[in-house]
Design a protein around this motif. Structure first.
Motif, short mmCIF file in Angstrom:
data_model
loop_
_atom_site.label_atom_id
_atom_site.label_comp_id
_atom_site.label_asym_id
_atom_site.label_seq_id
_atom_site.Cartn_x
_atom_site.Cartn_y
_atom_site.Cartn_z
N ILE A 102 0.85 -1.05 -0.01
CA ILE A 102 0.06 0.01 0.16
C ILE A 102 0.93 0.78 -0.09
O ILE A 102 1.57 1.42 0.92
CB ILE A 102 -0.97 0.06 0.99
N THR A 103 0.70 2.18 -1.53
CA THR A 103 1.41 3.36 -0.82
C THR A 103 0.14 4.38 0.28
O THR A 103 -0.85 4.08 0.04
CB THR A 103 1.34 3.64 -2.43
N LEU A 104 1.68 5.12 0.13
CA LEU A 104 1.18 6.92 1.03
C LEU A 104 -0.07 7.13 0.16
O LEU A 104 -1.52 7.73 0.65
CB LEU A 104 1.70 7.86 1.03
N ARG A 105 0.13 7.47 -1.35
CA ARG A 105 -0.92 8.15 -2.16
C ARG A 105 -2.92 7.05 -2.02
O ARG A 105 -3.35 7.44 -1.64
CB ARG A 105 -1.02 8.41 -3.48
N ARG A 106 -2.37 5.48 -1.99
CA ARG A 106 -3.67 4.25 -2.29
C ARG A 106 -3.82 4.77 -0.75
O ARG A 106 -5.17 4.33 -0.22
CB ARG A 106 -2.66 3.61 -2.42
N LEU A 107 -2.88 5.28 0.53
CA LEU A 107 -3.90 5.46 0.84
C LEU A 107 -4.69 6.56 1.99
O LEU A 107 -5.67 6.00 2.34
CB LEU A 107 -3.02 5.23 2.65
N GLY A 108 -4.47 7.17 1.02
CA GLY A 108 -5.33 8.79 1.16
C GLY A 108 -6.17 8.16 0.77
O GLY A 108 -7.42 8.88 1.09
N GLU A 109 -6.57 7.75 -0.30
CA GLU A 109 -7.99 7.30 -1.31
C GLU A 109 -8.77 6.43 -0.95
O GLU A 109 -10.03 6.52 -0.73
CB GLU A 109 -7.36 6.76 -2.69
N ILE A 110 -8.34 5.57 -0.10
CA ILE A 110 -9.28 4.41 0.97
C ILE A 110 -9.68 5.17 1.69
O ILE A 110 -10.48 5.02 2.04
CB ILE A 110 -7.80 3.61 1.18
N SER A 111 -9.01 5.94 2.68
CA SER A 111 -9.00 7.21 3.71
C SER A 111 -10.12 8.04 4.00
O SER A 111 -11.44 7.98 4.42
CB SER A 111 -7.83 7.59 4.24
N ASP A 112 -10.04 8.56 1.94
CA ASP A 112 -10.98 9.29 1.71
C ASP A 112 -12.87 8.66 1.64
O ASP A 112 -13.42 9.41 1.94
CB ASP A 112 -10.68 9.37 0.35
N ILE A 113 -12.24 7.35 1.21
CA ILE A 113 -13.52 6.10 0.59
C ILE A 113 -14.01 5.93 2.43
O ILE A 113 -15.53 5.75 1.71
CB ILE A 113 -13.28 5.01 -0.62
N LEU A 114 -13.31 5.73 2.91
CA LEU A 114 -13.63 4.76 4.23
C LEU A 114 -14.54 6.06 5.47
O LEU A 114 -14.31 5.86 6.16
CB LEU A 114 -12.77 3.92 5.03
N LEU A 115 -14.07 7.49 4.68
CA LEU A 115 -14.50 8.42 5.62
C LEU A 115 -14.06 8.71 6.90
O LEU A 115 -14.25 8.92 8.24
CB LEU A 115 -16.55 8.52 5.46
#
Length: 69
Positions: A47-60
């Protein structure tokens, strides 16, 4: 404090399940297949930092909330 990837991935899964989101739903938001997303949650794909950010946005939530133990 070193980053605990396994705990972060567990936090992602638990947050997704608490929101009653399927892997397929999150994957579609990321423009991935369910299988590709599953590999991220299982730690097969890094998991990249960018992907972690994207996932966190989706997971509110904030990325830091997924990293904290």
């Amino acid at each position: 404090m070193p980053l605990n990837i396994k705990k972060t991935l567990l936090n992602i899964r638990q947050r997704r399940e608490n929101l009653q989101y399927s892997q397929e739903y999150v994957a579609s938001k990321l423009k991935l297949t369910q299988h590709a997303y599953s590999k991220i949650e299982c730690g097969v794909t890094e998991i990249t930092l960018r992907r972690l950010g994207e996932i966190s946005d989706i997971l509110l939530t904030r990325p830091s909330a997924l990293i904290e133990s």
